[in-house]
Design a protein around this motif. Structure first.
Motif, PDB file in Angstrom:
ATOM      1  N   SER A  51      -4.544   0.881  -3.641  1.00  0.00           N
ATOM      2  CA  SER A  51      -4.770  -0.451  -3.061  1.00  0.00           C
ATOM      3  C   SER A  51      -6.007  -1.114  -3.671  1.00  0.00           C
ATOM      4  CB  SER A  51      -4.950  -0.358  -1.545  1.00  0.00           C
ATOM      5  OG  SER A  51      -3.745   0.073  -0.944  1.00  0.00           O
ATOM      6  N   GLN A  93      -0.983  -4.376   1.405  1.00  0.00           N
ATOM      7  CA  GLN A  93      -0.342  -3.276   2.130  1.00  0.00           C
ATOM      8  C   GLN A  93      -0.359  -3.553   3.631  1.00  0.00           C
ATOM      9  OE1 GLN A  93      -2.156   0.497   1.241  1.00  0.00           O
ATOM     10  NE2 GLN A  93      -0.869   1.637   2.642  1.00  0.00           N
ATOM     11  N   ASP A 168       1.915  -4.118  -2.753  1.00  0.00           N
ATOM     12  CA  ASP A 168       1.273  -2.886  -2.313  1.00  0.00           C
ATOM     13  C   ASP A 168       2.084  -2.230  -1.194  1.00  0.00           C
ATOM     14  OD1 ASP A 168      -0.429  -0.808  -1.827  1.00  0.00           O
ATOM     15  OD2 ASP A 168      -2.226  -2.041  -1.554  1.00  0.00           O
ATOM     16  N   GLU A 169       2.777  -1.155  -1.544  1.00  0.00           N
ATOM     17  CA  GLU A 169       3.596  -0.386  -0.584  1.00  0.00           C
ATOM     18  C   GLU A 169       4.447  -1.270   0.324  1.00  0.00           C
ATOM     19  OE1 GLU A 169       2.119   3.064   1.285  1.00  0.00           O
ATOM     20  OE2 GLU A 169       0.534   3.370  -0.183  1.00  0.00           O
TER      21      GLU A 169
HETATM   22 MG    MG Z   1      -3.072   1.817  -0.140  1.00  0.00          MG
END
Ligand code: MG
Ligand code: ADP
Lengths: 252, 286
Positions: A51, A93, A168-169
């Protein structure tokens, strides 16, 4: 894809990148090149700096060394609002929507840089892409389910027709079937459409399936990288990420 | 029933003040305890022109400009530099408290300790819904209503208002969407400062006689109204102000006017204990 959602991509390059908080580097000496039409994924254990790396690319976390470029522009330590204006769309995220704002207002903020008269047509286009959001335009973003919320987060970013998507994810906390759809239909779709996609993904197997190139981050550095079919053969990678034997039960 | 009329007036002025106060807190993260001193300074600027013959309603504009400029400058030259240093949030609160004292007693040093009042015609007395309201009071109520509707329109329907709410909810994401949050924050100080100046000037008109320290305890009313409606919630602020305004004036009628702030303070304590996120606010995770 029936509507023009994302523009054909620009190259996003990080060279010798170090970044971190309070002058203390978390990410060190990372080289990454994300190119149009490709999905480049980053995998790695929790806390390895994935991240932080993405945040430093989009101006949220300070770059301490090295450089970041988009196309022929140096965007190192540029403010996030300028990075957005250059066509880089970033979905964090966590905190990926504005909870007290309605779905429609979230999209409007996504289109903040558009000419006023273009916002409504652009919202239409994004809703064609995520039709589930159509029936909840007046609902507050904070009240959406996990999957709906992620769609809104992606929709917000698509408002500006980004040429580079930094995600991000995006599948964290999503039901497996929703996660697969998001990755294989939508995210792979952006790249097939010509965009540049840089994706951080916890589900290594799923990431490999849609990626053209994958980097493994460990302790803030790229410890391994390669094409998915090569990584699938790499014993270290298989052991740590694809659940070879005992590793399955240990925290990655 | 006359206490209900007083309560309505207090509530209307408090509503304007609390909306400005809560906007500062929501968008810029500053609990501006110097708000009361900006109010009274704005009132004295309005009074300065009024005492020299300007129509009292026209001086509202000067009160608003004073509040806007003073608040903007406070943020630019005092709060932002302290925030940049990454100190504990309490530091800015203490700084604001210091500014409040300097603002109030600095003003007192200039204008002296005596009571003054606006030269304003009270107008005809009207008997409405069991309340006796003067023409002046009706104009104040109308101004408050119009301003609150304008704030509602700003926050709900304009690009700036949505950017303000987005900045309040998630400043980083707002920047990632292309919102220049620094600009939004500066503009918020101007707008909320204008509300502060307006509130201060009509507070002074409504009170009748006032002096440099008249708004010193007003912060208790502001905090109570804000926490009642939920910190950072402009609509909650309107509700909170109405409740506190009525509650304090009715208690003033039945107990003693001296306990107004005490009543507000009790409400504040109750809210902090049982529902720190307000009646309407929800427990937020971020
Ligand atoms: Mg992360
Ligand atoms: N805001 C922050 N301030 C200081 N350190 C942080 C901050 N955010 C993350 N870190 C630290 O940076 C490291 C990497 O975190 P992160 O980039 O979130 O990893 P990942 O996304 O791979 O899980 C962790 O050790 C974490 O504690």
């Amino acid at each position: 894809m029936s509507v023009e959602l994302s523009q054909s991509g620009q190259v996003l390059t990080a060279t010798g990148l170090s970044a971190g908080y309070d002058g203390r580097p978390i990410v060190q000496d990372v080289n990454i090149e994300a190119t149009p039409g490709k999905v480049i994924s980053i995998v790695g254990p929790n806390g390895s700096g994935k991240s932080t790396l993405l945040k430093s690319l989009v101006g949220v976390v300070p770059v301490l060394g090295g450089s970041v470029r988009v196309g022929d522009k140096d965007i190192t330590n540029m403010t996030p609002e300028k990075v957005a204006a250059l066509g880089v769309g970033y979905v964090p995220q966590i905190d990926d929507v504005f909870p007290p704002l309605t779905v429609k207002e979230n999209l409007e903020i996504g289109g903040y840089l558009l000419a006023r008269r273009d916002v409504a047509t652009r919202i239409e286009a994004v809703l064609e892409f995520f039709p589930r959001l159509k029936v909840m335009l007046t609902r507050k973003a904070g009240k959406l389910s996990g999957g709906e919320r992620k769609m809104l987060a992606m929709g917000r970013v698509l408002m500006l027709s980004p040429s580079v998507l930094v995600l991000d994810e995006p599948t964290a906390n999503l039901a497996p079937i929703v996660a697969t759809q998001l990755l294989e239909e939508y995210i792979r779709g952006f790249a097939d459409h010509g965009s540049t996609v840089l994706l951080v993904e916890q589900r290594a197997k799923a990431a490999l399936r849609i990626s053209d190139w994958t980097c493994v981050l460990g302790g803030g550095r790229v410890v391994l990288e390669g094409a998915p079919r090569d990584l699938e053969q790499d014993p270290v990678f298989v052991e740590s990420f694809l659940g070879g034997g005992a590793a399955r039960h240990q925290a990655p | 029933m006359s206490s209900f009329g007083f309560g309505l007036m207090t509530a209307a002025v408090l509503a304007i003040a609390t909306v400005g106060f809560t906007m500062q807190f929501a968008v810029t993260n500053v609990l501006n305890l110097a708000y009361g001193s900006v109010m009274i300074n704005s009132a004295f600027v309005g009074y300065f022109f009024n005492a020299r013959g300007m129509n009292a309603w026209v001086t509202l504009v000067f009160g608003m400009v004073t509040g806007a400029v003073a608040s903007w400058a406070l943020n630019r030259f005092v709060f932002t530099p302290f925030q940049r240093r990454n100190l504990a949030p309490i530091t800015v609160v203490i700084v604001a408290l210091g500014v409040d004292l300097v603002g109030t007693f600095g003003l007192q040093a200039i204008v002296g300790g005596g009571y003054v009042s606006f030269r304003i015609a009270p107008g005809q007395e009207y008997h409405i819904l069991g309340m006796f309201l003067s023409g002046m009071q009706l104009i104040i109520l109308a101004i408050c209503a119009v301003v609150l509707v304008m704030i509602h329109w700003l926050l709900r329907y304009t690009r700036l208002g949505k950017a303000m709410r987005a900045t309040s909810a998630n400043p980083n994401l707002a920047r990632n969407s292309g919102v220049k949050t620094q600009m939004v924050i500066s503009t918020t100080w101007l707008i909320s400062g204008a509300l502060c100046g307006l509130a201060g000037t009509i507070f002074a008109m409504n009170t009748g006689v006032f002096e440099a320290t008249s708004a010193q305890l007003y912060i208790v009313m502001l905090l109570a109204a804000m926490f009642l409606g939920g910190p950072g919630e402009p609509y909650g602020a309107m509700f909170g102000a109405l409740t506190i305004g009525l509650a304090t004036e009715i208690s003033a009628a039945y107990i003693s006017p001296q306990y107004k702030e005490v009543v507000a303070f009790l409400v504040l304590l109750g809210m902090l204990t049982f529902r720190p996120y307000g009646i309407f606010g929800s427990e937020k995770t971020n």
